[in-house]
Scaffold this motif. Structure first.
Motif, PDB file in Angstrom:
ATOM      1  N   SER A 118       0.870  -1.179   0.000  1.00  0.00           N
ATOM      2  CA  SER A 118       0.000   0.000   0.000  1.00  0.00           C
ATOM      3  C   SER A 118       0.906   1.227   0.000  1.00  0.00           C
ATOM      4  N   PHE A 119       0.780   2.032  -1.043  1.00  0.00           N
ATOM      5  CA  PHE A 119       1.648   3.204  -1.231  1.00  0.00           C
ATOM      6  C   PHE A 119       0.765   4.438  -1.337  1.00  0.00           C
ATOM      7  N   GLN A 120       1.026   5.400  -0.495  1.00  0.00           N
ATOM      8  CA  GLN A 120       0.265   6.655  -0.506  1.00  0.00           C
ATOM      9  C   GLN A 120       1.236   7.823  -0.548  1.00  0.00           C
ATOM     10  N   LEU A 121       0.960   8.764  -1.434  1.00  0.00           N
ATOM     11  CA  LEU A 121       1.825   9.939  -1.604  1.00  0.00           C
ATOM     12  C   LEU A 121       0.963  11.184  -1.716  1.00  0.00           C
ATOM     13  N   GLN A 122       1.336  12.218  -0.989  1.00  0.00           N
ATOM     14  CA  GLN A 122       0.648  13.513  -1.056  1.00  0.00           C
ATOM     15  C   GLN A 122       1.648  14.547  -1.557  1.00  0.00           C
ATOM     16  N   LEU A 123       1.410  15.057  -2.753  1.00  0.00           N
ATOM     17  CA  LEU A 123       2.323  15.991  -3.405  1.00  0.00           C
ATOM     18  C   LEU A 123       1.843  17.429  -3.195  1.00  0.00           C
ATOM     19  N   PRO A 165      -7.479  18.551 -15.199  1.00  0.00           N
ATOM     20  CA  PRO A 165      -6.626  18.421 -14.008  1.00  0.00           C
ATOM     21  C   PRO A 165      -7.291  17.573 -12.938  1.00  0.00           C
ATOM     22  N   GLY A 166      -6.471  16.838 -12.191  1.00  0.00           N
ATOM     23  CA  GLY A 166      -7.015  15.925 -11.202  1.00  0.00           C
ATOM     24  C   GLY A 166      -6.569  16.243  -9.794  1.00  0.00           C
ATOM     25  N   SER A 167      -7.234  15.587  -8.861  1.00  0.00           N
ATOM     26  CA  SER A 167      -6.885  15.735  -7.445  1.00  0.00           C
ATOM     27  C   SER A 167      -6.299  14.459  -6.872  1.00  0.00           C
ATOM     28  N   GLN A 168      -6.560  13.343  -7.563  1.00  0.00           N
ATOM     29  CA  GLN A 168      -6.085  12.054  -7.040  1.00  0.00           C
ATOM     30  C   GLN A 168      -5.985  11.031  -8.152  1.00  0.00           C
ATOM     31  N   LEU A 169      -4.961  10.185  -8.061  1.00  0.00           N
ATOM     32  CA  LEU A 169      -4.827   9.022  -8.931  1.00  0.00           C
ATOM     33  C   LEU A 169      -4.826   7.786  -8.054  1.00  0.00           C
ATOM     34  N   PHE A 170      -5.769   6.878  -8.323  1.00  0.00           N
ATOM     35  CA  PHE A 170      -5.845   5.617  -7.591  1.00  0.00           C
ATOM     36  C   PHE A 170      -5.566   4.477  -8.547  1.00  0.00           C
ATOM     37  N   ILE A 234     -11.123  14.240 -10.239  1.00  0.00           N
ATOM     38  CA  ILE A 234     -10.969  15.672 -10.524  1.00  0.00           C
ATOM     39  C   ILE A 234     -11.547  16.473  -9.356  1.00  0.00           C
ATOM     40  N   GLY A 235     -11.327  17.797  -9.414  1.00  0.00           N
ATOM     41  CA  GLY A 235     -11.916  18.676  -8.406  1.00  0.00           C
ATOM     42  C   GLY A 235     -11.041  18.880  -7.190  1.00  0.00           C
ATOM     43  N   ARG A 236      -9.786  19.289  -7.400  1.00  0.00           N
ATOM     44  CA  ARG A 236      -8.896  19.530  -6.261  1.00  0.00           C
ATOM     45  C   ARG A 236      -9.143  20.902  -5.668  1.00  0.00           C
ATOM     46  N   ALA A 237      -9.250  20.979  -4.368  1.00  0.00           N
ATOM     47  CA  ALA A 237      -9.437  22.252  -3.672  1.00  0.00           C
ATOM     48  C   ALA A 237      -8.151  23.061  -3.711  1.00  0.00           C
ATOM     49  N   ALA A 238      -8.271  24.385  -3.682  1.00  0.00           N
ATOM     50  CA  ALA A 238      -7.106  25.266  -3.716  1.00  0.00           C
ATOM     51  C   ALA A 238      -6.219  25.008  -2.504  1.00  0.00           C
ATOM     52  N   GLY A 239      -4.919  24.814  -2.772  1.00  0.00           N
ATOM     53  CA  GLY A 239      -3.977  24.567  -1.689  1.00  0.00           C
ATOM     54  C   GLY A 239      -3.901  23.127  -1.228  1.00  0.00           C
ATOM     55  N   ALA A 240      -4.776  22.272  -1.715  1.00  0.00           N
ATOM     56  CA  ALA A 240      -4.770  20.863  -1.311  1.00  0.00           C
ATOM     57  C   ALA A 240      -3.692  20.099  -2.087  1.00  0.00           C
ATOM     58  N   PRO A 241      -3.075  19.099  -1.490  1.00  0.00           N
ATOM     59  CA  PRO A 241      -2.058  18.312  -2.216  1.00  0.00           C
ATOM     60  C   PRO A 241      -2.699  17.364  -3.222  1.00  0.00           C
ATOM     61  N   PHE A 242      -1.899  16.932  -4.163  1.00  0.00           N
ATOM     62  CA  PHE A 242      -2.334  15.904  -5.106  1.00  0.00           C
ATOM     63  C   PHE A 242      -2.022  14.542  -4.496  1.00  0.00           C
ATOM     64  N   HIS A 243      -2.968  13.634  -4.541  1.00  0.00           N
ATOM     65  CA  HIS A 243      -2.839  12.330  -3.885  1.00  0.00           C
ATOM     66  C   HIS A 243      -2.590  11.223  -4.917  1.00  0.00           C
ATOM     67  N   ILE A 244      -1.700  10.332  -4.566  1.00  0.00           N
ATOM     68  CA  ILE A 244      -1.509   9.089  -5.316  1.00  0.00           C
ATOM     69  C   ILE A 244      -1.678   7.935  -4.335  1.00  0.00           C
TER      70      ILE A 244
END
Length: 309
Positions: A118-123, A165-170, A234-244
């Motif tokens: 299980s790998f989780q990354l917040q960019l 643009p996206g907010s998360q890749l699963f 999609i739908g990333r909030a302003a200032g929120a990190p991108f999640h993988i």
């Protein structure tokens, strides 16, 4: 008066001849026709000499905690990047982003071998930055032990892009083994037990994904991450990190190998004998007919009780 059998035993009739006779020539021909054609039939029917075989084994896989990430933040070529290689990070300058990473490996069935990563990354991103594509490289230690001992370094490569643009890749997939040629049936196979990425190199070309993947695919043994359906949110909030978020399983593999001498002979012998039995039965009856009816002259020895001589 009724009769019934009280005892029986087989009898033996001997047919004798000298060396230089038609009967001797006939026996030689029969022996050749009995033992040689089954070999030809078995050989010509394909698969007589087994050159490749397979077995199942779950590999011993461990995540190496080596990661390289490149994320495009615009459609004009802007990007952010990060890796666990300090020399790569030094080359990024203002494009470097330090993410938060969480890793967990699990042995689901408690058999002593890890089954899943299980790998989780917040960019972290700036307010004006958006993520349009992701390239992620993870490295693993990969080992096999059942036949030949295989020890190698491998990788999993993830790439996904979108016009939105996206907010998360699963991703959820299997780390599968790919072979170009069979493995030997025994011995050590450690030719690929070297780092996929040379983290000590200060040159940018070393960390170019085109060079890394191109060199990696030249190998006989590689691993590939099979991801049937990546999910792009999609739908990333302003200032929120991108999640993988990645779930990578280590499944049981079907390994191809070259059988050894004794395994090859064993399988060839079974095929030969199965055909030989038919020829033995046919030519046994042919010989019985020829000699009982004196088609070829021989000396018939009187009926005898068989004995050990």
């Amino acid at each position: 008066m009724a009769f019934y059998e009280v005892y029986s035993h087989p009898a033996l009739i001997r047919y004798k001849t000298s060396v230089c006779t038609k009967a001797t020539l006939f026996i030689v021909i029969v022996l050749c026709l009995t033992y040689i054609p089954p070999l030809l039939v078995a050989y010509r029917s394909q698969g007589f000499w087994v050159k490749r075989s397979t077995y199942e084994e779950q590999p011993v896989v461990r995540f190496q905690y080596q990661t390289l990430l490149v994320a495009a933040t615009s459609t004009s070529g802007d990007y952010v990047a990060w890796s666990t290689f300090p020399n790569f990070n030094n080359l990024q300058g203002a494009n470097l982003r330090i993410p938060s990473v969480s890793v967990r490996e699990e042995d689901v069935n408690q058999d002593g071998k890890l089954d899943r990563l299980s790998f989780q990354l917040q960019l972290p991103l700036k307010a004006q930055e958006q993520v349009y594509s992701v390239q992620l490289l993870l490295t693993f230690s990969y080992q096999l032990f059942r036949m030949s001992t295989v020890v190698m370094q491998s990788l999993a490569y993830v790439q996904y892009s979108s016009s939105v643009p996206g907010s998360q890749l699963f991703i959820s997939g299997d780390l599968r083994l790919q072979q170009k040629t069979p493995l030997p049936h025994r011995g050590r196979y450690t030719v690929y037990n070297v780092s996929v990425v040379d983290g000590s190199s200060p040159f940018a070309s070393t960390y170019n994904l085109v060079n890394i993947i191109g060199s990696y695919q030249e190998r006989n043994l590689t691993t590939v991450l099979s991801v049937p359906s990546p999910v792009w949110t999609i739908g990333r909030a302003a200032g929120a990190p991108f999640h993988i978020n990645a779930e990578i399983r280590y499944p049981v593999e079907v390994i191809s190998y070259r059988p050894g001498f004794w395994e090859t002979i064993k399988l060839a012998w079974i095929q030969y004998v199965s055909v030989l039995l038919i020829f033995l039965w046919v030519f046994s009856h042919v010989q019985t007919f020829v000699f009982q009816n004196q088609v070829l002259p021989t000396v018939v020895v009187p009926l005898l009780k068989p004995h050990n001589s």
